[in-house]
Design an enzyme around this catalytic site. Structure first.
Site, short mmCIF file in Angstrom:
data_model
loop_
_atom_site.label_atom_id
_atom_site.label_comp_id
_atom_site.label_asym_id
_atom_site.label_seq_id
_atom_site.Cartn_x
_atom_site.Cartn_y
_atom_site.Cartn_z
N HIS A 76 0.85 -1.19 0.00
CA HIS A 76 0.00 0.00 0.00
C HIS A 76 0.88 1.23 0.00
O HIS A 76 1.74 1.38 0.86
CB HIS A 76 -0.93 0.00 1.22
CG HIS A 76 -2.10 -0.93 1.06
ND1 HIS A 76 -3.39 -0.54 1.29
CD2 HIS A 76 -2.17 -2.22 0.65
CE1 HIS A 76 -4.21 -1.56 1.04
NE2 HIS A 76 -3.49 -2.59 0.66
N TYR A 204 -9.20 5.63 7.10
CA TYR A 204 -9.30 6.01 8.51
C TYR A 204 -10.33 7.14 8.56
O TYR A 204 -10.05 8.23 8.06
CB TYR A 204 -7.96 6.50 9.05
CG TYR A 204 -6.92 5.42 9.26
CD1 TYR A 204 -6.17 4.92 8.19
CD2 TYR A 204 -6.66 4.92 10.54
CE1 TYR A 204 -5.21 3.95 8.39
CE2 TYR A 204 -5.69 3.94 10.75
CZ TYR A 204 -4.97 3.46 9.66
OH TYR A 204 -4.01 2.50 9.87
N PRO A 293 -4.15 0.74 18.78
CA PRO A 293 -3.91 0.18 17.44
C PRO A 293 -3.91 1.19 16.29
O PRO A 293 -3.39 0.88 15.22
CB PRO A 293 -5.05 -0.83 17.26
CG PRO A 293 -6.12 -0.38 18.20
CD PRO A 293 -5.42 0.28 19.35
N LYS A 297 1.27 0.46 14.87
CA LYS A 297 2.69 0.46 15.25
C LYS A 297 3.11 -0.75 16.09
O LYS A 297 4.30 -1.06 16.21
CB LYS A 297 3.01 1.74 16.05
CG LYS A 297 3.26 2.93 15.17
CD LYS A 297 4.64 2.89 14.53
CE LYS A 297 4.74 3.66 13.24
NZ LYS A 297 4.43 2.91 12.04
N TYR A 385 3.98 6.70 9.77
CA TYR A 385 3.18 5.51 9.45
C TYR A 385 4.03 4.45 8.76
O TYR A 385 3.94 3.26 9.08
CB TYR A 385 2.00 5.90 8.56
CG TYR A 385 0.91 4.86 8.44
CD1 TYR A 385 -0.27 4.98 9.14
CD2 TYR A 385 1.06 3.75 7.59
CE1 TYR A 385 -1.28 4.02 9.04
CE2 TYR A 385 0.07 2.79 7.47
CZ TYR A 385 -1.10 2.94 8.20
OH TYR A 385 -2.09 1.98 8.10
C1 DHB Z 1 -5.12 -2.84 10.75
C2 DHB Z 1 -5.02 -2.53 12.09
C3 DHB Z 1 -4.62 -1.29 12.47
O1 DHB Z 1 -4.51 -0.96 13.77
C4 DHB Z 1 -4.33 -0.30 11.53
O2 DHB Z 1 -3.97 0.93 11.96
C5 DHB Z 1 -4.42 -0.62 10.20
C6 DHB Z 1 -4.81 -1.89 9.81
C7 DHB Z 1 -5.57 -4.18 10.32
O3 DHB Z 1 -5.75 -5.04 11.19
O4 DHB Z 1 -5.79 -4.39 9.13
#
Ligand code: DHB
Length: 394
Positions: A76, A204, A293, A297, A385
């Site tokens: 990505h 997001y 999450p 990271k 990121y």
């Molecule tokens: C996923 C989990 C995340 O915390 C994130 O920021 C992006 C993707 C995932 O599980 O696909």
């Protein structure tokens, strides 16, 4: 009856951090034993996060892990931030010339185990660490029991806690002086569904109804999350209700719906352990820190710890040089606090606080615009990121 095993490094926890450390040590000719309370099946099947920094994939490949991230994973080159009903792309490739790989953690674990186990590495499943003895001595010992209550003692030159956020090793090191943390008044409700992707990249989304993340797993399976109450019972919602919640949180996109076959609730916490090392005992991964999450990271930070500690242990055990090991905590904390800041920032910018005022909500939209309207703002997000350069000793 206690069985005693002697080895150079005792690693508690067969997650990404513990297993990569074992592989790094193995390729340097340093013997280690890994134990985990779970079965191999459980480790390989548990659904966890999905995003790998390019540096994480490089680290796995450089360590000789037979990983399929580049073949099976999806690259990505950006994400979308959505707010006020409009999507704004953060173009990683253009901004920082890097990308990330969507490759779920359980596949990383399968790669690591299928590299280590056939090579004859000593990985013991179903063995639960109970305590660490002689933490301050030259020969710390891990005491563990199996399902029948039979005790195994692992006597080592170094003990590493890679045993997750409820770490037994951390408890042995620091007692109740656990560390610094903050809580959040929300959690994520995660689903897996059978459907085609709803968007080419991750979305997001900040919406008045709360945050949602539209992620992916493959052409036919998708992963999505929405902000929820931390005490919610995952079974209270029907599938129709779940789709309705998700749809209202991604205004401007019609999600492709399909059967939801798994649901779970992820708790949010930011935490950094007070000590990352004491004498011959050290912590890596979630045992040392937890991030919320948002921004993915967690596993990447665990891998960064292991690259540092692996180098430090090579110097200590092969060359009798303790300086890198003495520098491990400070070097690891440098990245850990940057990642803590990024994860907290992404979380606070994208979620709705239960007590937020109209002022707070308008300010949050102002913050999002400050990021998306500015190349400097987008570049900071892209840099964090996709991951700062990995560091190692030696
Ligand atoms: C996923 C989990 C995340 O915390 C994130 O920021 C992006 C993707 C995932 O599980 O696909």
């Amino acid at each position: 009856m206690t069985t005693t095993v002697r080895t150079r490094v005792a690693i508690v926890g067969a997650g990404p951090a513990g297993l990569l450390l074992a592989q790094l040590l193995r390729t340097a000719g340093i013997e280690s034993v890994v134990i985990d309370s779970r079965s191999r099946d459980e480790i390989e099947q548990t659904i966890r996060a999905g995003i790998l920094e390019e540096g994480t994939v490089q680290a796995l490949l450089a360590a000789g892990v037979d990983t399929h991230a580049h073949q099976v994973g999806m690259r990505h080159d950006g994400i979308e931030l959505r707010f006020d009903g409009v999507g704004h792309r953060i173009d990683f490739a253009e901004l920082v010339d890097r990308g990330v790989w969507l490759y779920p953690q359980h596949l990383v674990l399968q790669d690591l185990l299928s590299t280590l186990v056939p090579a004859g590495h000593d990985v013991r499943f179903g063995l639960t660490a109970q305590r660490v003895e002689d933490v301050d001595g030259e020969r710390p010992r891990v005491i563990a029991v199996d399902a029948e209550g039979a005790e195994t003692e692992i006597a080592a030159e170094i003990v590493v806690g890679a045993d997750g956020s409820h770490s037994i090793v951390r408890k042995a090191m620091s007692g109740s002086r656990a560390g610094l943390y903050r809580e959040y008044p929300f959690a994520w409700f995660g689903i897996l569904c059978e459907a085609p992707p709803s968007a080419p990249e991750l979305i997001y989304s900040n919406s008045p109804n709360g945050f949602a993340l539209i992620s992916q797993r493959s052409d036919t399976v998708q992963r999505m999350y929405f902000q929820c109450d931390p005490d919610v019972d995952p079974d209270v919602y029907t599938q129709e209700q779940l789709w309705e919640i998700l749809q209202t949180r991604v205004p401007g996109t019609t999600l492709k719906e399909g059967p939801i076959f798994q649901r779970d609730v992820l708790q949010f916490r930011s935490f950094v352990a007070r000590d990352l090392r004491r004498g011959r005992v050290a912590l890596v991964g979630d045992a040392a820190h937890t991030v919320p999450p948002t921004g993915a990271k967690g596993m990447n930070l665990a891998i960064a710890d292991v690259l540092l500690l692996g180098g430090a242990l090579r110097a200590f055990l092969l060359e009798n040089d303790a300086r890198p090991l003495d520098g491990y905590e400070q070097a690891a904390l440098h990245r850990i606090w940057k990642a803590q800041n990024f994860s907290w920032w992404m979380t606070s910018m994208l979620h709705q606080m239960p007590e937020a005022s109209d002022f707070d909500r308008m300010r949050q939209l102002g913050e999002l615009r400050s990021v998306t309207d500015s190349r400097a703002g987008r570049t900071y997000l892209a840099e964090a990121y996709t991951g700062w350069p990995m560091e190692s000793f030696g």
